[in-house]
Design an enzyme around this catalytic site. Structure first.
Site, PDB file in Angstrom:
ATOM      1  N   ASP A 117      59.667 -25.599  85.706  1.00  0.00           N
ATOM      2  CA  ASP A 117      61.048 -25.728  86.173  1.00  0.00           C
ATOM      3  C   ASP A 117      61.827 -26.831  85.460  1.00  0.00           C
ATOM      4  O   ASP A 117      62.705 -27.479  86.048  1.00  0.00           O
ATOM      5  CB  ASP A 117      61.082 -25.955  87.702  1.00  0.00           C
ATOM      6  CG  ASP A 117      60.331 -24.882  88.452  1.00  0.00           C
ATOM      7  OD1 ASP A 117      60.349 -23.734  87.987  1.00  0.00           O
ATOM      8  OD2 ASP A 117      59.717 -25.185  89.503  1.00  0.00           O
ATOM      9  N   LYS A 150      63.599 -24.340  81.140  1.00  0.00           N
ATOM     10  CA  LYS A 150      63.231 -23.546  79.945  1.00  0.00           C
ATOM     11  C   LYS A 150      64.175 -22.353  79.760  1.00  0.00           C
ATOM     12  O   LYS A 150      64.610 -22.064  78.658  1.00  0.00           O
ATOM     13  CB  LYS A 150      61.781 -23.031  80.072  1.00  0.00           C
ATOM     14  CG  LYS A 150      60.748 -24.157  80.163  1.00  0.00           C
ATOM     15  CD  LYS A 150      59.355 -23.621  80.398  1.00  0.00           C
ATOM     16  CE  LYS A 150      59.152 -23.018  81.780  1.00  0.00           C
ATOM     17  NZ  LYS A 150      59.245 -23.975  82.893  1.00  0.00           N
ATOM     18  N   GLY A 189      60.094 -18.503  87.287  1.00  0.00           N
ATOM     19  CA  GLY A 189      61.471 -18.224  87.694  1.00  0.00           C
ATOM     20  C   GLY A 189      62.362 -18.997  86.744  1.00  0.00           C
ATOM     21  O   GLY A 189      62.404 -20.219  86.808  1.00  0.00           O
ATOM     22  N   GLN A 224      55.873 -21.885  83.089  1.00  0.00           N
ATOM     23  CA  GLN A 224      55.183 -23.010  83.733  1.00  0.00           C
ATOM     24  C   GLN A 224      55.334 -24.284  82.879  1.00  0.00           C
ATOM     25  O   GLN A 224      56.324 -24.414  82.191  1.00  0.00           O
ATOM     26  CB  GLN A 224      53.718 -22.683  84.018  1.00  0.00           C
ATOM     27  CG  GLN A 224      53.512 -21.645  85.129  1.00  0.00           C
ATOM     28  CD  GLN A 224      53.647 -20.217  84.677  1.00  0.00           C
ATOM     29  OE1 GLN A 224      52.999 -19.807  83.727  1.00  0.00           O
ATOM     30  NE2 GLN A 224      54.469 -19.433  85.347  1.00  0.00           N
TER      31      GLN A 224
HETATM   32  P1  GDP Z   1      62.592 -23.054  84.261  1.00  0.00           P
HETATM   33  O1  GDP Z   1      61.558 -22.430  85.140  1.00  0.00           O
HETATM   34  O2  GDP Z   1      62.023 -24.097  83.366  1.00  0.00           O
HETATM   35  O3  GDP Z   1      63.409 -22.046  83.493  1.00  0.00           O
HETATM   36  O4  GDP Z   1      63.596 -23.805  85.229  1.00  0.00           O
HETATM   37  P2  GDP Z   1      64.222 -23.235  86.623  1.00  0.00           P
HETATM   38  O5  GDP Z   1      65.250 -22.238  86.286  1.00  0.00           O
HETATM   39  O6  GDP Z   1      63.144 -22.851  87.562  1.00  0.00           O
HETATM   40  O7  GDP Z   1      64.835 -24.558  87.214  1.00  0.00           O
HETATM   41  C1  GDP Z   1      65.776 -25.304  86.521  1.00  0.00           C
HETATM   42  C2  GDP Z   1      67.035 -25.387  87.399  1.00  0.00           C
HETATM   43  O8  GDP Z   1      67.888 -26.392  86.891  1.00  0.00           O
HETATM   44  C3  GDP Z   1      67.862 -24.115  87.372  1.00  0.00           C
HETATM   45  O9  GDP Z   1      68.511 -23.984  88.611  1.00  0.00           O
HETATM   46  C4  GDP Z   1      68.889 -24.376  86.266  1.00  0.00           C
HETATM   47  O10 GDP Z   1      70.085 -23.636  86.446  1.00  0.00           O
HETATM   48  C5  GDP Z   1      69.125 -25.845  86.454  1.00  0.00           C
HETATM   49  N1  GDP Z   1      69.471 -26.602  85.226  1.00  0.00           N
HETATM   50  C6  GDP Z   1      69.015 -26.446  83.971  1.00  0.00           C
HETATM   51  N2  GDP Z   1      69.485 -27.439  83.170  1.00  0.00           N
HETATM   52  C7  GDP Z   1      70.258 -28.221  83.961  1.00  0.00           C
HETATM   53  C8  GDP Z   1      70.985 -29.427  83.742  1.00  0.00           C
HETATM   54  O11 GDP Z   1      71.024 -29.997  82.652  1.00  0.00           O
HETATM   55  N3  GDP Z   1      71.637 -29.967  84.818  1.00  0.00           N
HETATM   56  C9  GDP Z   1      71.603 -29.387  86.054  1.00  0.00           C
HETATM   57  N4  GDP Z   1      72.265 -29.985  87.042  1.00  0.00           N
HETATM   58  N5  GDP Z   1      70.926 -28.252  86.297  1.00  0.00           N
HETATM   59  C10 GDP Z   1      70.250 -27.693  85.263  1.00  0.00           C
HETATM   60  P1  IMO Z   2      58.296 -21.700  85.703  1.00  0.00           P
HETATM   61  O1  IMO Z   2      58.048 -20.822  84.499  1.00  0.00           O
HETATM   62  C1  IMO Z   2      56.704 -24.310  88.783  1.00  0.00           C
HETATM   63  C2  IMO Z   2      52.709 -23.370  90.303  1.00  0.00           C
HETATM   64  C3  IMO Z   2      52.628 -22.910  91.733  1.00  0.00           C
HETATM   65  C4  IMO Z   2      51.258 -23.460  92.100  1.00  0.00           C
HETATM   66  C5  IMO Z   2      50.460 -23.250  90.818  1.00  0.00           C
HETATM   67  C6  IMO Z   2      49.587 -22.003  90.821  1.00  0.00           C
HETATM   68  O2  IMO Z   2      59.447 -21.246  86.519  1.00  0.00           O
HETATM   69  O3  IMO Z   2      58.387 -23.124  85.279  1.00  0.00           O
HETATM   70  P2  IMO Z   2      50.165 -19.424  90.559  1.00  0.00           P
HETATM   71  O4  IMO Z   2      51.004 -18.531  91.402  1.00  0.00           O
HETATM   72  O5  IMO Z   2      50.619 -19.533  89.139  1.00  0.00           O
HETATM   73  O6  IMO Z   2      48.693 -19.123  90.648  1.00  0.00           O
HETATM   74  O7  IMO Z   2      50.324 -20.881  91.235  1.00  0.00           O
HETATM   75  O8  IMO Z   2      51.396 -23.187  89.771  1.00  0.00           O
HETATM   76  N1  IMO Z   2      53.637 -22.602  89.446  1.00  0.00           N
HETATM   77  C7  IMO Z   2      54.836 -23.035  89.054  1.00  0.00           C
HETATM   78  N2  IMO Z   2      55.494 -24.169  89.366  1.00  0.00           N
HETATM   79  N3  IMO Z   2      57.239 -23.435  87.918  1.00  0.00           N
HETATM   80  C8  IMO Z   2      56.580 -22.310  87.570  1.00  0.00           C
HETATM   81  O9  IMO Z   2      57.021 -21.463  86.621  1.00  0.00           O
HETATM   82  C9  IMO Z   2      55.323 -22.047  88.185  1.00  0.00           C
HETATM   83  N4  IMO Z   2      54.425 -21.046  88.105  1.00  0.00           N
HETATM   84  C10 IMO Z   2      53.392 -21.400  88.871  1.00  0.00           C
HETATM   85  O10 IMO Z   2      53.650 -23.469  92.519  1.00  0.00           O
HETATM   86  O11 IMO Z   2      51.348 -24.852  92.325  1.00  0.00           O
HETATM   87 MG    MG Z   3      61.211 -22.057  87.183  1.00  0.00          MG
END
Ligand code: GDP
Ligand code: IMO
Ligand code: MG
Length: 432
Positions: free
Chosen positions: A13, A16, A40, A226
């Site tokens: 998160d 990416k 996600g 991840q």
């Molecule tokens: P990912 O799994 O690495 O793609 O990240 P996620 O989408 O799960 O979580 C990142 C969250 O931060 C999302 O809600 C993005 O829209 C948000 N986001 C990404 N870059 C920025 C930033 O520079 N500032 C803020 N405030 N939000 C960001």
């Molecule tokens: P993105 O790509 C954050 C975490 C789960 C749990 C552990 C194992 O959005 O960054 P799993 O279901 O993979 O067997 O769970 O890994 N986890 C993540 N945490 N971002 C993710 O993906 C994750 N994918 C798995 O919360 O701790």
């Molecule tokens: Mg994510």
């Protein structure tokens, strides 16, 4: 020509999806190579929010080709839902825009059930906090050589046989160990044959397609899921996911040769979050942690769980640079730190009177570890409108500089908001 890998440096998160979307403008192909719909990835384009779990984050560009590599574990029902959602918002997906590796392993209904049964059976303190999507059981079957692959959808008799063989064993576990209802092979088969009808035109040899693209001078972007600390080998085991999340797996997970990778970009959130259980040395249990959680909107994009928040951990950032061979960082969510009078950067840990400069391999050490912090001055200005480094307050620039120094890695990208435009591309990896 440049082929670029994007990976998360922390516990996922990091942003990416946003950075992949941004860089797709300069790429021709976008490839997912590991993980599944535990991911996600959020994109905000012209104010509209998209969350992708399986489809590569490059899909919003209509003239780019997306790939799901052999290293991904694929839940076909979830993929079809994502495709339908995109079609409903005017972006139909077709085989000219998406290819699925015939070798990608399929997440089956029994994998999801096993995931939830195994989690429930674990004692508190031992639970992983998985996403419940069947990821671990599916990778488990792959390694045990019992898996069912996307290519099996094209061979109905063999699919039925494999489902039967698998369910013989799994149903024994469901009824004898987990007190759960067994699954009927015919029902699973029927469901998956329906998916097969729709997905067949997408299933092909991704490795060959990528190699042909490379030879034709295409730019390829590999989208990690991840983060480094969730890597099955190098992360905080057993509180990890079930795949290799680090850059090396971009090659294994897609069938692309390592000598053709030109650049690795590590996505680093300006603070740290973790969703699920497991060690988190810089976690904050105070109002500052709550503020980061609120201001950063830190809720899991897949499960909706609240993300745990803490200060930036320089030790794991350095570890990510080493494990992934990161050339440049994309530092995200800098805007969330506005208003913090003092920022803390963990530069080492202390355990049993010893200083640790790397994450220990032994889970027992984590419980004793205390982060050693360096204080850095914060800034009060909101920075979501900044579009160049000069627009940033001096203290924000100093924070970035210190991260670059400590990790010995330059920042290629700075992000100050979720929108595609809220980004500073300081060094474009596709223009080397
Ligand atoms: P990912 O799994 O690495 O793609 O990240 P996620 O989408 O799960 O979580 C990142 C969250 O931060 C999302 O809600 C993005 O829209 C948000 N986001 C990404 N870059 C920025 C930033 O520079 N500032 C803020 N405030 N939000 C960001
Ligand atoms: P993105 O790509 C954050 C975490 C789960 C749990 C552990 C194992 O959005 O960054 P799993 O279901 O993979 O067997 O769970 O890994 N986890 C993540 N945490 N971002 C993710 O993906 C994750 N994918 C798995 O919360 O701790
Ligand atoms: Mg994510």
């Amino acid at each position: 020509m440049a082929n670029v890998v994007i990976v998360g440096t922390q516990w996922g998160d990091e942003g990416k999806g946003k950075i992949v979307d941004l860089l797709t403008e300069h790429a021709d192909f976008v490839v997912r190579f590991q993980g599944g719909n535990n991911a996600g990835h959020t994109l905000v384009v012209e104010g509209k929010k998209y969350v992708f779990h399986l489809i590569p984050s490059g899909i919003l560009y209509e003239n780019k080709m997306c790939f799901i590599g052999n290293g991904v574990v694929l839940d076909p029902g979830v993929l079809l839902e994502e495709m339908d959602k995109l079609a409903a918002s005017g972006l139909p997906v077709n085989p000219q825009r998406l290819m699925i590796s015939e070798r990608a392993h399929l997440i089956m209904p029994y994998h999801r059930l096993l995931d939830s049964c195994s989690e429930s059976a674990l004692a508190s303190g031992k639970k992983i906090g998985t996403t419940g999507r069947g990821i671990g059981p599916c990778y488990g079957d792959k390694i045990l050589r019992k898996g069912i692959k996307a290519g099996d959808l094209l061979d109905a008799p063999s699919l039925m046989e494999k489902i039967r063989e698998n369910l013989e064993e799994k149903n024994f576990l469901f009824s004898k160990k987990f007190n759960a209802d067994p699954l009927a092979p015919e029902a699973v088969y029927d469901e998956y044959m329906q998916h097969a009808d729709r997905l067949a035109p997408y299933i092909d040899n991704v490795s060959v397609a990528l190699d042909n693209g490379r030879k034709a001078g295409k730019h390829i972007l590999f989208e990690g899921a991840q983060g480094t600390q969730l890597d099955i080998d190098h992360g905080t085991y057993p509180f990890v996911t079930s795949s290799n999340t680090i850059a090396g797996n971009a090659c294994t997970g897609s069938g692309f040769g390592p000598s053709h990778i030109d650049c690795v970009i590590g996505i680093l959130k300006a603070y740290t979050t973790r969703v699920g259980e497991g060690p988190f040395p810089t976690e904050l249990f105070d109002p500052t942690g709550d503020e980061l959680q609120k201001k950063g909107g830190e809720f899991g994009a897949t499960t909706g769980r609240k993300r745990r928040c803490g200060w930036l951990d320089g030790v794991i950032a350095r570890e990510a640079v080493r494990l992934n061979g990161i050339n440049g960082l994309a530092i995200t969510k800098l805007d969330v730190l506005s208003g913090q009078p003092t920022l803390k950067l963990a530069t080492s840990y202390e355990a049993d009177g010893k200083t640790l400069n790397a994450m220990p391999g032994n889970i027992k050490t984590y419980a004793k570890m205390q982060p050693i912090y360096e204080d850095l001055a914060g800034w009060s200005e909101e920075i979501t409108q900044a579009r160049s480094v000069e627009d940033l307050p001096a203290k924000a620039r100093d924070y970035v500089k210190r991260i670059e120094e400590f990790t010995e890695t330059p920042a290629y990208i700075l992000s100050v908001g979720p929108g595609r435009e809220q980004t500073m591309l300081l060094n474009n990896p596709f223009q080397k």
